[in-house]
Design an enzyme around this catalytic site. Structure first.
Site, mmCIF file in Angstrom:
data_model
loop_
_atom_site.group_PDB
_atom_site.id
_atom_site.type_symbol
_atom_site.label_atom_id
_atom_site.label_comp_id
_atom_site.label_asym_id
_atom_site.label_seq_id
_atom_site.Cartn_x
_atom_site.Cartn_y
_atom_site.Cartn_z
ATOM 1 N N ASP A 194 -0.088 4.909 1.454
ATOM 2 C CA ASP A 194 -0.231 5.758 2.641
ATOM 3 C C ASP A 194 -0.022 4.961 3.917
ATOM 4 O O ASP A 194 -0.638 3.914 4.130
ATOM 5 C CB ASP A 194 -1.622 6.401 2.650
ATOM 6 C CG ASP A 194 -1.829 7.308 1.449
ATOM 7 O OD1 ASP A 194 -1.030 8.235 1.253
ATOM 8 O OD2 ASP A 194 -2.794 7.061 0.688
ATOM 9 N N ASP A 209 0.870 -1.157 0.000
ATOM 10 C CA ASP A 209 0.000 0.000 0.000
ATOM 11 C C ASP A 209 0.919 1.221 0.000
ATOM 12 O O ASP A 209 2.137 1.093 0.171
ATOM 13 C CB ASP A 209 -0.896 -0.036 1.245
ATOM 14 C CG ASP A 209 -1.851 1.138 1.321
ATOM 15 O OD1 ASP A 209 -2.268 1.627 0.258
ATOM 16 O OD2 ASP A 209 -2.159 1.576 2.442
#
Length: 632
Positions: free
Chosen positions: A187, A185
Site C-alpha cells: 500500500d 511494501d
C-alpha cells in the site's frame, strides 16, 4: 573580496540561483559576479510605506572606501566597494555630494602600507568623508532597500524550474551496484491510491462513530475536507489539539488547531506552561505512539485526523461537554473498523481503475529489476486476495513470477521485532496450510512470520538489501537501525511540494525572507529607539513572509518537511530512517542500476559554503530512461 563584502553577502540567495549561475560560469567567476552585483549598486527606492526621512535618504550616495589587501612584497591592490561598515557615520554621505575622485593635476595621496603600523598584510579601511551621518532610521531603511533590490536582481526568471519531482534524494550514500535484493511494501508503495479513497474511509468511519459508538447525528453534517490536514502532524490526546512540531520538539506558531479552528499562540503558550516546547516524555514514542501525544505518520491517517478535527469542532461549537481522550479512542477504533471489516479492500477491488494510480509504472519497475537479475520480495500487512487483485490489475496474472518471496498479513512493525509468529503457507485459494515451513519458495504465498526466520531462511542480510515503504516507523525504522538494510521512503507529497517550490512566488518570498533575516542579524546592534521601531516593522514583515510561504503548501499546517526555518519532526525521522526517498517507485526508472546516490554536503552552521556540492540533486534534471518516456 573586502571584509565588508564578506560580512554583507546575502545569506538567503536561493540555491537555485547558484545553479543557474554555475551552469554558465566557473565557481571563481560566480564569486566575482556576485561581488560586483552586491557592491556596485548606488541608488535605491524606498518602499511606498517608508517615512519621509527615508525618501529623502534615497538620494544619499555611498562613500567610496578603499579595501587594501596585501599582494606580497609590500605592494597593495585597491578595490572600490560600497559600504564597509554597519555604522551610518562611516559609510553614508549627505545628499548631493558624490564620492571624491582625483582631478587632473591633483596630487594623489601616497599609498600606505597595508595594515596598522608594524603589522604586515592586515586589511585596513580608509574613510575620507567628514560629512555628518544621516539619522539611524534613514540608514536602516537604506540598507533594507539595497538588500531588497539585490534580491530581485539576483533571481533570474524561472530560477527554480529546474527542480524535478522525479528525482531520488539521498540522506546516505547508496550504490545500487551493491544492491542485489529489492523488497517492497504494497500500500502506497507498489500501489498508489487516489484521494477518493480518503473520502470513503472518512465517510464510513463517521457512520461507525454515529451508529456503533452512538455519537450525535449532527456529526454527519461534517463532510470530508481534502487537504485540511497533512502527514506527520501530532495530536495531543488529552487536550484535543492537532499541531505541527519541529525537529527540536517545538510547536510551530500558528499551526495548532482545536477542531477546525486555530488556537491563538498566546493560549498555546499558556497550555504548555509558558513555552511552545513539548517535553520528550509527552511526545510520541519510537513508533509515534506516546502516552499523551500521537504522531500520524502514514497517508491512511489523514482521514482519521480530519474526523478527529470534525468531531472536536461539533462538540465545541454546540457547547457539549466531552472527554477528548474518549473521543480519540473512539475515532481510532472507528477508523480501524474500516480496515478490519474489509470495507477499504472491497471498495478498491470493485473499482481498481478509480482507486489505483499509475499501475503501469509499477509494472515497468518490476520488469526492469528482474531483467537485470535482481531478486524481489514483498512484505505487506494487506491480505492476499486484496494484493492479488491489485497486482493482477497493475502487472498481470503472472505477477508472482516477479517475486522470490511473497508475505501477506505480516503484522508490521511486529514482524521486524518479534520472533514468535511462524510462517504459514497459503494454498491457491488463500487458505492456510498446516505444514512446517523450512524454506521460502518462489511462487508460494506466506502469511505472518517474522524477520528473524526470514533472514535465516533466505540469507538476505545487510546493505545488499534495499526495502521500499511509505511508513517511516512500521516499514523502515527497525530495518535500518537493527538489521542494516538499505531503506527507501516513498513520499507522494514530494510531487506537490516540488511544484510549489518551482514557482517564482515561492522563490522570491523565501529568498527575501532569508535576506531580511540576515539583514536583521547583522544590524541588530542598532538599539536606539528609532532603530527599534524599524526593527519592529521588519519583524512584522518577516512574520507575514513566513505565513505567506507556509500557506503556499497548506493554509493550516504548511509543508510537511519544514516549520518556519527548522525541519519538521517528520523530516527529522525521514532523514533518520531512510537512506533515500522519492515521490513514487517509478523514480527508479530515471537511474541506471549501477548508479550511486550521494548525499549533498550541505554546510553546517559553523562551516562556510565554500563548495558547490551543497546544491540539491533535485536541481539537476535527470534524463528519463526509455521505459519512462513510453509511460509518460
Amino acid at each position: 573580496m573586502c571584509q565588508a563584502a564578506e560580512a554583507a553577502v546575502l545569506p538567503g540567495v536561493c540555491v537555485c540561483v547558484c545553479v543557474q549561475l554555475v551552469n554558465k560560469m566557473s565557481l571563481k567567476t560566480v564569486g566575482t559576479a556576485l561581488s560586483r552585483t552586491l557592491w556596485t549598486r548606488g541608488s535605491s527606492t524606498p518602499p511606498p510605506h517608508a517615512p519621509p526621512a527615508v525618501l529623502r535618504a534615497n538620494t544619499v550616495n555611498r562613500l567610496s572606501s578603499t579595501c587594501r589587501e596585501s599582494a606580497g612584497g609590500g605592494n597593495t591592490t585597491e578595490q572600490s566597494c560600497g559600504s564597509c561598515s554597519d555604522r551610518p557615520g562611516d559609510d553614508v554621505q549627505s545628499s548631493g555630494e558624490p564620492p571624491h575622485r582625483s582631478q587632473p593635476g591633483e596630487k594623489k595621496r601616497a599609498k600606505e602600507p597595508a595594515g596598522a603600523p608594524g603589522v604586515t598584510g592586515a586589511r585596513r579601511r580608509l574613510f575620507t568623508s567628514t560629512k555628518a551621518p544621516v539619522d539611524q532610521r534613514s540608514y536602516l531603511w537604506s540598507r533594507y532597500n539595497d538588500t531588497k533590490r539585490l534580491v530581485h536582481d539576483l533571481i533570474p526568471p524561472g530560477a527554480c524550474n529546474s527542480l524535478n519531482s522525479n528525482t531520488i534524494y539521498a540522506n546516505n550514500e547508496v550504490n545500487l551496484a551493491e544492491v542485489d535484493i529489492y523488497g517492497f511494501d504494497y500500500d502506497y508503495t507498489l500501489a498508489l491510491y487516489s484521494d477518493a479513497l480518503n473520502t470513503m474511509i472518512y465517510n464510513t468511519a463517521r457512520t461507525f462513530l454515529i451508529e456503533h459508538f452512538k455519537y450525535p447525528e449532527g456529526i454527519s453534517k461534517y463532510d470530508y475536507i481534502p487537504n485540511f490536514t497533512a502527514r506527520g502532524l501530532h495530536y495531543d490526546i488529552q487536550k484535543g489539539l492537532l499541531m505541527k512540531i519541529d525537529a527540536f520538539h517545538y510547536i510551530e506558531p500558528g499551526t495548532v488547531y482545536r477542531g477546525l479552528s486555530p488556537v491563538p499562540d498566546e493560549e498555546v503558550i499558556e497550555l504548555y506552561g509558558g513555552t511552545f516546547h513539548v517535553p520528550l516524555q509527552q511526545d510520541s514514542g519510537f513508533y509515534g505512539k506516546g502516552p499523551k501525544v500521537k504522531q500520524f505518520m502514514d497517508i491512511f491517517s489523514i482521514p482519521e485526523m480530519t474526523l478527529l478535527a470534525a468531531a472536536n469542532d461539533f462538540f465545541i461549537t454546540n457547547d457539549i461537554e466531552y472527554d477528548p481522550v474518549h473521543l480519540f479512542k473512539d475515532v481510532s477504533e472507528a477508523i480501524g473498523m474500516v480496515h478490519l471489516k474489509g470495507y477499504m479492500y472491497k471498495w478498491v477491488m470493485e473499482d481498481l481503475d478509480k482507486f489505483i494510480l499509475r499501475g503501469e509504472e509499477t509494472d515497468a519497475v518490476l520488469h526492469r529489476l528482474v531483467s537485470q537479475g535482481k531478486k524481489l520480495f514483498l512484505i505487506t500487512n494487506s491480505p492476499f486476495s486484496f494484493v492479488d487483485k491489485g497486482m493482477t490489475h497493475m502487472v498481470g496474472k503472472n505477477w508472482r513470477d516477479f517475486f522470490d518471496v511473497v508475505i501477506v498479513q505480516a503484522d508490521k512493525p511486529h514482524f521486524f521485532t518479534d520472533c514468535i509468529k511462524p510462517f504459514r503457507r497459503l494454498d491457491g485459494n488463500g487458505d492456510l496450510r498446516w505444514e512446517k515451513i523450512n524454506s521460502l519458495d518462489k511462487g508460494q504465498i506466506y502469511k505472518q512470520g517474522n524477520l528473524f526466520d526470514f533472514l535465516r531462511l533466505t540469507g538476505w542480510r545487510g546493505s545488499k538489501v534495499l526495502y521500499f515503504g511509505d511508513h517511516l516507523y512500521s516499514d523502515l525504522a527497525d530495518l535500518m537501525l537493527r538489521h542494516g538494510w538499505r531503506t527507501a521512503a516513498i513520499v507522494p507529497e514530494l510531487e506537490q511540494e516540488t511544484k510549489v517550490a518551482c514557482t517564482n512566488r515561492y522563490a522570491l518570498n523565501l529568498t527575501w525572507l532569508q535576506a531580511l533575516t540576515g539583514l536583521m542579524e547583522r544590524l541588530q546592534t542598532h538599539r536606539d529607539s528609532e532603530s527599534k521601531l524599524v526593527f519592529q516593522e521588519w519583524q512584522n514583515e518577516r512574520e507575514e513572509l513566513r505565513v505567506m510561504t507556509k500557506n503556499l503548501f497548506n493554509p493550516q499546517f504548511g509543508s510537511i518537511f519544514r516549520t518556519c526555518h527548522n525541519p519538521t519532526y517528520f523530516s527529522r525521522r525521514l532523514c533518520r530512517f531512510s537512506d533515500v526517498y522519492m515521490a513514487s517507485l517509478s523514480c527508479l526508472l530515471n537511474y541506471d542500476l549501477n548508479y550511486t546516490f550521494y548525499p549533498r554536503r550541505t554546510p553546517l552552521q559553523h562551516e562556510a559554503p565554500l563548495w558547490m556540492d551543497q546544491l540539491c540533486t533535485g536541481c539537476m534534471k535527470t534524463p528519463y530512461m526509455e521505459e519512462m518516456s513510453h509511460i509518460r
